[in-house]
Motif scaffolding. Structure first.
Motif, PDB file in Angstrom:
ATOM      1  N   MET A   1       0.856  -1.194   0.000  1.00 22.51           N
ATOM      2  CA  MET A   1       0.000   0.000   0.000  1.00 22.51           C
ATOM      3  C   MET A   1       0.894   1.247   0.000  1.00 22.51           C
ATOM      4  N   THR A   2       0.647   2.140  -0.929  1.00 25.17           N
ATOM      5  CA  THR A   2       1.455   3.346  -1.062  1.00 25.17           C
ATOM      6  C   THR A   2       1.130   4.329   0.054  1.00 25.17           C
ATOM      7  N   GLU A   3       2.182   4.822   0.695  1.00 29.34           N
ATOM      8  CA  GLU A   3       1.972   5.799   1.764  1.00 29.34           C
ATOM      9  C   GLU A   3       1.530   7.130   1.170  1.00 29.34           C
ATOM     10  N   ALA A   4       0.580   7.747   1.860  1.00 29.78           N
ATOM     11  CA  ALA A   4       0.107   9.061   1.396  1.00 29.78           C
ATOM     12  C   ALA A   4       1.200  10.097   1.598  1.00 29.78           C
ATOM     13  N   LYS A   5       1.385  10.925   0.614  1.00 33.17           N
ATOM     14  CA  LYS A   5       2.386  11.981   0.731  1.00 33.17           C
ATOM     15  C   LYS A   5       1.916  13.033   1.725  1.00 33.17           C
ATOM     16  N   PRO A   6       2.814  13.507   2.565  1.00 33.35           N
ATOM     17  CA  PRO A   6       2.405  14.567   3.509  1.00 33.35           C
ATOM     18  C   PRO A   6       1.966  15.813   2.755  1.00 33.35           C
ATOM     19  N   LYS A   7       0.943  16.440   3.264  1.00 30.84           N
ATOM     20  CA  LYS A   7       0.432  17.648   2.612  1.00 30.84           C
ATOM     21  C   LYS A   7       1.454  18.775   2.719  1.00 30.84           C
ATOM     22  N   ARG A   8       1.612  19.463   1.627  1.00 35.47           N
ATOM     23  CA  ARG A   8       2.522  20.601   1.633  1.00 35.47           C
ATOM     24  C   ARG A   8       1.875  21.761   2.376  1.00 35.47           C
ATOM     25  N   ARG A   9       2.674  22.452   3.134  1.00 34.64           N
ATOM     26  CA  ARG A   9       2.157  23.611   3.854  1.00 34.64           C
ATOM     27  C   ARG A   9       1.836  24.719   2.873  1.00 34.64           C
ATOM     28  N   THR A  10       0.736  25.385   3.136  1.00 30.84           N
ATOM     29  CA  THR A  10       0.380  26.528   2.308  1.00 30.84           C
ATOM     30  C   THR A  10       1.289  27.700   2.647  1.00 30.84           C
ATOM     31  N   LYS A  11       1.304  28.692   1.771  1.00 33.02           N
ATOM     32  CA  LYS A  11       2.112  29.875   2.045  1.00 33.02           C
ATOM     33  C   LYS A  11       1.649  30.577   3.314  1.00 33.02           C
ATOM     34  N   ALA A  12       0.336  30.581   3.523  1.00 33.00           N
ATOM     35  CA  ALA A  12      -0.187  31.212   4.738  1.00 33.00           C
ATOM     36  C   ALA A  12       0.303  30.484   5.981  1.00 33.00           C
ATOM     37  N   GLN A  13       0.350  29.138   5.918  1.00 39.24           N
ATOM     38  CA  GLN A  13       0.853  28.361   7.057  1.00 39.24           C
ATOM     39  C   GLN A  13       2.336  28.622   7.284  1.00 39.24           C
ATOM     40  N   GLN A  14       3.089  28.702   6.198  1.00 44.12           N
ATOM     41  CA  GLN A  14       4.516  28.981   6.314  1.00 44.12           C
ATOM     42  C   GLN A  14       4.756  30.350   6.929  1.00 44.12           C
ATOM     43  N   ARG A  15       3.977  31.346   6.508  1.00 44.66           N
ATOM     44  CA  ARG A  15       4.127  32.694   7.072  1.00 44.66           C
ATOM     45  C   ARG A  15       3.785  32.699   8.559  1.00 44.66           C
ATOM     46  N   ALA A  16       2.709  31.968   8.922  1.00 42.80           N
ATOM     47  CA  ALA A  16       2.303  31.915  10.325  1.00 42.80           C
ATOM     48  C   ALA A  16       3.377  31.246  11.179  1.00 42.80           C
ATOM     49  N   GLU A  17       3.977  30.177  10.652  1.00 43.98           N
ATOM     50  CA  GLU A  17       5.026  29.482  11.397  1.00 43.98           C
ATOM     51  C   GLU A  17       6.271  30.354  11.546  1.00 43.98           C
ATOM     52  N   THR A  18       6.604  31.074  10.477  1.00 42.03           N
ATOM     53  CA  THR A  18       7.755  31.977  10.547  1.00 42.03           C
ATOM     54  C   THR A  18       7.508  33.079  11.565  1.00 42.03           C
ATOM     55  N   LEU A  19       6.288  33.600  11.579  1.00 40.70           N
ATOM     56  CA  LEU A  19       5.946  34.643  12.541  1.00 40.70           C
ATOM     57  C   LEU A  19       6.106  34.136  13.970  1.00 40.70           C
ATOM     58  N   GLU A  20       5.678  32.905  14.242  1.00 38.91           N
ATOM     59  CA  GLU A  20       5.821  32.343  15.589  1.00 38.91           C
ATOM     60  C   GLU A  20       7.288  32.211  15.984  1.00 38.91           C
ATOM     61  N   VAL A  21       8.120  31.803  15.040  1.00 36.76           N
ATOM     62  CA  VAL A  21       9.559  31.698  15.313  1.00 36.76           C
ATOM     63  C   VAL A  21      10.124  33.067  15.683  1.00 36.76           C
ATOM     64  N   ILE A  22       9.720  34.092  14.932  1.00 37.37           N
ATOM     65  CA  ILE A  22      10.201  35.460  15.191  1.00 37.37           C
ATOM     66  C   ILE A  22       9.711  35.947  16.556  1.00 37.37           C
ATOM     67  N   LEU A  23       8.437  35.704  16.850  1.00 41.54           N
ATOM     68  CA  LEU A  23       7.887  36.152  18.133  1.00 41.54           C
ATOM     69  C   LEU A  23       8.555  35.440  19.308  1.00 41.54           C
ATOM     70  N   ASP A  24       8.819  34.142  19.146  1.00 41.71           N
ATOM     71  CA  ASP A  24       9.513  33.404  20.208  1.00 41.71           C
ATOM     72  C   ASP A  24      10.910  33.981  20.447  1.00 41.71           C
ATOM     73  N   ALA A  25      11.620  34.248  19.358  1.00 43.98           N
ATOM     74  CA  ALA A  25      12.977  34.798  19.480  1.00 43.98           C
ATOM     75  C   ALA A  25      12.950  36.172  20.128  1.00 43.98           C
ATOM     76  N   ALA A  26      12.019  37.010  19.681  1.00 48.35           N
ATOM     77  CA  ALA A  26      11.912  38.358  20.237  1.00 48.35           C
ATOM     78  C   ALA A  26      11.499  38.311  21.703  1.00 48.35           C
ATOM     79  N   GLU A  27      10.584  37.421  22.046  1.00 42.64           N
ATOM     80  CA  GLU A  27      10.129  37.298  23.430  1.00 42.64           C
ATOM     81  C   GLU A  27      11.288  36.946  24.350  1.00 42.64           C
ATOM     82  N   TYR A  28      12.089  35.988  23.928  1.00 44.40           N
ATOM     83  CA  TYR A  28      13.248  35.593  24.735  1.00 44.40           C
ATOM     84  C   TYR A  28      14.194  36.777  24.938  1.00 44.40           C
TER      85      TYR A  28
END
Length: 232
Positions: A1-28
């Protein structure tokens, strides 16, 4: 049985994740050095992004700082408001000082106990904001006034004979105790030779509300007796 390919993150998801990384760094960094001790370049290096990317998300450093603060401020404010509302329903119009303070303080302390290093960074950041004249007070006004006034309303019910000014002074002292705790300066570690530790939020939770409740009740009782004595 072929494994389902993981869904690619949308650009909006990528931007949101990048924002969280920036906020975490700034918070520290802000929690360690404050608003004026951190540059955008510092945040970019901590987050491992190019400095120009920060301008995509924020107009300037103060806007970044405000976003960092708002991210968790609304969480603690909402949780404490829910706890106070729940307590107001459970006490059926007969709140106690300690009960109201526990709903307000313990709910907040639980976030620092259970929420990991990010919440502990926010604790230090919050202590710095609380001590900042003018702009720090404005941030606290914006995010916390409704929940503070809800607490004060319950305290007035619990101490109906207490002058309003004493309720507000009492809250002022509550804030001072909480800010010192969140700052985690290590002062108590040194004074107690390690018997008490600034990082020990569970120990604070076990004691703070009860200790402060006695203060409220003592001030109101003593001033009521003084007024009675003055009246003859």
């Amino acid at each position: 049985m072929t494994e389902a390919k993981p869904k690619r993150r949308t650009k909006a998801q990528q931007r949101a994740e990048t924002l969280e990384v920036i906020l975490d760094a700034a918070e520290y960094l802000f929690s360690q050095r404050g608003l004026y001790g951190v540059t955008l370049k510092d945040v970019a290096q901590q987050a491992d992004v190019h400095t120009s990317l920060l301008h995509y998300y924020f107009d300037d450093k103060k806007a970044m700082f405000d976003a960092v603060f708002a991210r968790r401020a609304h969480v603690t404010a909402d949780k404490r408001m829910a706890a106070l509302d729940r307590y107001a329903g459970e006490c059926r119009g007969k709140p106690t000082v300690e009960g109201a303070l526990r709903a307000f303080l313990d709910t907040d302390l639980d976030l620092y106990i259970q929420g990991g290093e990010g919440w502990r960074n926010f604790a230090g950041l919050g202590a710095q904001v609380a001590m900042a004249p003018v702009w720090g007070a404005k941030l606290f006004d914006e995010h916390f006034d409704p929940v503070v006034l809800k607490l004060i309303g319950l305290l007035k019910q619990a101490l109906p004979e207490c002058p309003e000014e004493d309720i507000f002074w009492g809250y002022h002292f509550v804030t001072g105790a909480l800010v010192m705790t969140l700052a985690r300066t290590g002062r108590i570690d040194q004074l107690s030779q390690g018997l008490c530790k600034s990082e020990d939020f569970p120990a604070v939770k076990a004691r703070m509300a009860r200790f402060l409740a006695f203060g409220f009740e003592g001030i109101c009782r003593d001033r009521a007796e003084a007024r009675a004595a003055a009246a003859g």
